[in-house]
Every structure is written in structure tokens, then in C-alpha cells.
Design a protein around this motif. Structure first.
Motif, PDB file in Angstrom:
ATOM      1  N   HIS A 107      -0.772   3.103   7.759  1.00 33.19           N
ATOM      2  CA  HIS A 107      -1.781   2.441   6.950  1.00 33.19           C
ATOM      3  C   HIS A 107      -2.740   1.688   7.859  1.00 33.19           C
ATOM      4  O   HIS A 107      -2.327   1.051   8.815  1.00 33.19           O
ATOM      5  CB  HIS A 107      -1.113   1.481   5.968  1.00 33.19           C
ATOM      6  CG  HIS A 107      -2.073   0.974   4.951  1.00 33.19           C
ATOM      7  ND1 HIS A 107      -2.968  -0.021   5.230  1.00 33.19           N
ATOM      8  CD2 HIS A 107      -2.302   1.359   3.685  1.00 33.19           C
ATOM      9  CE1 HIS A 107      -3.700  -0.237   4.161  1.00 33.19           C
ATOM     10  NE2 HIS A 107      -3.317   0.579   3.213  1.00 33.19           N
ATOM     11  N   PHE A 118       0.816  -1.212   0.000  1.00 33.06           N
ATOM     12  CA  PHE A 118       0.000   0.000   0.000  1.00 33.06           C
ATOM     13  C   PHE A 118       0.847   1.257   0.000  1.00 33.06           C
ATOM     14  O   PHE A 118       0.405   2.284  -0.441  1.00 33.06           O
ATOM     15  CB  PHE A 118      -0.947   0.032   1.211  1.00 33.06           C
ATOM     16  CG  PHE A 118      -2.007  -1.004   1.094  1.00 33.06           C
ATOM     17  CD1 PHE A 118      -3.081  -0.825   0.245  1.00 33.06           C
ATOM     18  CD2 PHE A 118      -1.921  -2.173   1.808  1.00 33.06           C
ATOM     19  CE1 PHE A 118      -4.047  -1.784   0.114  1.00 33.06           C
ATOM     20  CE2 PHE A 118      -2.886  -3.138   1.687  1.00 33.06           C
ATOM     21  CZ  PHE A 118      -3.950  -2.945   0.843  1.00 33.06           C
ATOM     22  N   THR A 119       2.051   1.189   0.527  1.00 26.92           N
ATOM     23  CA  THR A 119       2.876   2.384   0.590  1.00 26.92           C
ATOM     24  C   THR A 119       4.050   2.331  -0.359  1.00 26.92           C
ATOM     25  O   THR A 119       4.691   3.335  -0.578  1.00 26.92           O
ATOM     26  CB  THR A 119       3.410   2.613   2.011  1.00 26.92           C
ATOM     27  OG1 THR A 119       4.183   1.477   2.381  1.00 26.92           O
ATOM     28  CG2 THR A 119       2.282   2.846   2.988  1.00 26.92           C
ATOM     29  N   THR A 139      -8.619   7.273   2.255  1.00 23.88           N
ATOM     30  CA  THR A 139      -7.266   7.795   2.083  1.00 23.88           C
ATOM     31  C   THR A 139      -6.816   7.632   0.636  1.00 23.88           C
ATOM     32  O   THR A 139      -6.267   8.563   0.037  1.00 23.88           O
ATOM     33  CB  THR A 139      -6.280   7.096   3.041  1.00 23.88           C
ATOM     34  OG1 THR A 139      -6.724   7.303   4.383  1.00 23.88           O
ATOM     35  CG2 THR A 139      -4.871   7.649   2.890  1.00 23.88           C
ATOM     36  N   THR A 140      -7.067   6.475   0.051  1.00 21.35           N
ATOM     37  CA  THR A 140      -6.628   6.201  -1.321  1.00 21.35           C
ATOM     38  C   THR A 140      -7.435   6.986  -2.345  1.00 21.35           C
ATOM     39  O   THR A 140      -6.856   7.636  -3.223  1.00 21.35           O
ATOM     40  CB  THR A 140      -6.730   4.694  -1.632  1.00 21.35           C
ATOM     41  OG1 THR A 140      -5.918   3.985  -0.704  1.00 21.35           O
ATOM     42  CG2 THR A 140      -6.273   4.394  -3.059  1.00 21.35           C
ATOM     43  N   GLU A 194      -8.729   2.916   4.472  1.00 21.59           N
ATOM     44  CA  GLU A 194      -7.927   2.747   3.253  1.00 21.59           C
ATOM     45  C   GLU A 194      -8.645   3.371   2.064  1.00 21.59           C
ATOM     46  O   GLU A 194      -8.040   4.070   1.247  1.00 21.59           O
ATOM     47  CB  GLU A 194      -7.666   1.271   2.984  1.00 21.59           C
ATOM     48  CG  GLU A 194      -6.876   1.054   1.705  1.00 21.59           C
ATOM     49  CD  GLU A 194      -6.762  -0.400   1.307  1.00 21.59           C
ATOM     50  OE1 GLU A 194      -6.553  -0.634   0.113  1.00 21.59           O
ATOM     51  OE2 GLU A 194      -6.902  -1.286   2.162  1.00 21.59           O
ATOM     52  N   TRP A 242      -2.576   5.745  -1.989  1.00 18.55           N
ATOM     53  CA  TRP A 242      -2.613   5.786  -0.535  1.00 18.55           C
ATOM     54  C   TRP A 242      -1.542   6.722   0.017  1.00 18.55           C
ATOM     55  O   TRP A 242      -1.817   7.536   0.895  1.00 18.55           O
ATOM     56  CB  TRP A 242      -2.472   4.393   0.086  1.00 18.55           C
ATOM     57  CG  TRP A 242      -2.718   4.458   1.558  1.00 18.55           C
ATOM     58  CD1 TRP A 242      -3.923   4.351   2.170  1.00 18.55           C
ATOM     59  CD2 TRP A 242      -1.767   4.725   2.592  1.00 18.55           C
ATOM     60  NE1 TRP A 242      -3.778   4.528   3.533  1.00 18.55           N
ATOM     61  CE2 TRP A 242      -2.458   4.755   3.806  1.00 18.55           C
ATOM     62  CE3 TRP A 242      -0.399   4.945   2.599  1.00 18.55           C
ATOM     63  CZ2 TRP A 242      -1.841   4.989   5.014  1.00 18.55           C
ATOM     64  CZ3 TRP A 242       0.234   5.185   3.810  1.00 18.55           C
ATOM     65  CH2 TRP A 242      -0.493   5.197   5.005  1.00 18.55           C
ATOM     66  N   ASP A 246      -2.443   9.978   2.071  1.00 14.91           N
ATOM     67  CA  ASP A 246      -2.004  10.202   3.445  1.00 14.91           C
ATOM     68  C   ASP A 246      -1.352  11.576   3.577  1.00 14.91           C
ATOM     69  O   ASP A 246      -1.653  12.330   4.504  1.00 14.91           O
ATOM     70  CB  ASP A 246      -1.041   9.100   3.896  1.00 14.91           C
ATOM     71  CG  ASP A 246      -0.655   9.223   5.360  1.00 14.91           C
ATOM     72  OD1 ASP A 246      -1.566   9.254   6.214  1.00 14.91           O
ATOM     73  OD2 ASP A 246       0.555   9.272   5.646  1.00 14.91           O
ATOM     74  N   ARG A 258      -2.776   1.856  -6.441  1.00 18.26           N
ATOM     75  CA  ARG A 258      -3.316   1.928  -5.090  1.00 18.26           C
ATOM     76  C   ARG A 258      -2.245   2.339  -4.101  1.00 18.26           C
ATOM     77  O   ARG A 258      -2.499   3.123  -3.192  1.00 18.26           O
ATOM     78  CB  ARG A 258      -3.953   0.592  -4.708  1.00 18.26           C
ATOM     79  CG  ARG A 258      -4.841   0.709  -3.503  1.00 18.26           C
ATOM     80  CD  ARG A 258      -5.752  -0.451  -3.372  1.00 18.26           C
ATOM     81  NE  ARG A 258      -5.039  -1.580  -2.832  1.00 18.26           N
ATOM     82  CZ  ARG A 258      -5.572  -2.774  -2.663  1.00 18.26           C
ATOM     83  NH1 ARG A 258      -6.812  -2.999  -2.997  1.00 18.26           N
ATOM     84  NH2 ARG A 258      -4.874  -3.755  -2.157  1.00 18.26           N
TER      85      ARG A 258
END
Length: 175
Positions: free
Chosen positions: A21, A4-5, A82-83, A79, A47, A51, A43
Motif C-alpha cells: 500500500h 486499506f487492506t 489502485t482503489t 491509492e 484497494w 492491487d 475502500r
């Protein structure tokens, strides 16, 4: 390293982005094959950008509270917003943050989402709107969304502005 990051990036509060996350940096049941990798990369970037944008607009304290309050039940929603809300929409080049904030205030006032409206009144100040501009947005809202919606929005905004002035000891940035 989280899917995710993408990479460990320090957030505004000094924590690694993947630590913030909602799923602790890993998707529950994530498929770690190359199938769908371009979508995962989008994605990941969404994210991380979300963030950073969320923190810039709402402040680290608010985001840290939201992250700390995340449960297994709410992690997917955190999630998601934020995304997509913060990472895909708030980062688009077509409108600046001030304009997005004006639109957001008008919509929240129209829909009667008072808690979100109060949060976004404070966020509007953070992105550079003045109290005078916030007032103008709410007056415009009165014409197109109705006086009752704007009347309540003025009360919520007034309380949020007073709270901000008391918290910061500031003048509400009316100049």
C-alpha cells in the motif's frame, strides 16, 4: 492490520498486501472510529482487489516499480488509481479484461497518451489479446478518432510489441 487492506493477504510477489500500500498500510491522519466504517470497508476491499487486478494485468514487476517509486507526494494518487481504477472499475462484471483492454487501448490512442498506451499494449498481450486484435483496435480507432492519432498509436504499439518480443523471446502471441 491496515484499514486499506483489511487483512494481511499475500500479493502475487509474496509480500503482504498492506506492505504494498502506498501509505505503508495506514492512512495518514486516518480516523479510527466506527464513523464511516462501511465506506472504509469498501475502500479496503477496493484497494486489495485493485492491487490484485493491477498485478494480473500489468505484472508484478511494473506494480513493484510503481510502489517503490511512491513518495509522500504521490502516495494518495497511487491509492486512488489502485482503489478506483483497478479495484472498482477493472473488477466490475460487465466487461471482461480483454474487452476493457481494447477500450483502454482505443482511448489512450485517441488521447495521445503514448507512455500509458505502450504499457497497455503489453498489458493487452498479458490478458490474452493477440497482435492481430491490437491492430484491429487501432484500425477502428483510426476511423473514429482520426488517422493522425492512430498513426502515432501504431508506432507506439509496434515499439511496445517489439520490446515485449525481445524481453520474452516470444512470438508476440499472434496465433
Amino acid at each position: 492490520m491496515s484499514e486499506f487492506t483489511g487483512e494481511k493477504t499475500d500479493g502475487a510477489n509474496g509480500q503482504a498486501a498492506e506492505e504494498n500500500h502506498p501509505n505503508g498500510g495506514a492512512a495518514e491522519g486516518a480516523d479510527h472510529t466506527n464513523e464511516g466504517a462501511p465506506q472504509e470497508a469498501t475502500r479496503v476491499n477496493g484497494w486489495a482487489a485493485g492491487d490484485a487486478t493491477r498485478r494480473a494485468v500489468l505484472g508484478d514487476e511494473h506494480v513493484d516499480r510503481a510502489v517503490a517509486g511512491t513518495t509522500p507526494f504521490t502516495a494518495d494518487f497511487q491509492e486512488f488509481i489502485t482503489t478506483y481504477a483497478w479495484g472498482e472499475i477493472w473488477t466490475r462484471p460487465g466487461l471482461d479484461r480483454r474487452t476493457r483492454s481494447c477500450v483502454t487501448l482505443a482511448m489512450l490512442a485517441t488521447l495521445g497518451h503514448e507512455q500509458e498506451l505502450a504499457m497497455h499494449v503489453r498489458a493487452a498481450l498479458r490478458v490474452g489479446l493477440t497482435e492481430e486484435e491490437i491492430k484491429e483496435v487501432l484500425l477502428q480507432t483510426a476511423i473514429y478518432a482520426g488517422v493522425p492519432a492512430a498513426n502515432r498509436a501504431f508506432a507506439v504499439a509496434r515499439a511496445a510489441l517489439e520490446f515485449d518480443r525481445n524481453e520474452e523471446g516470444g512470438d508476440g502471441r499472434t496465433g
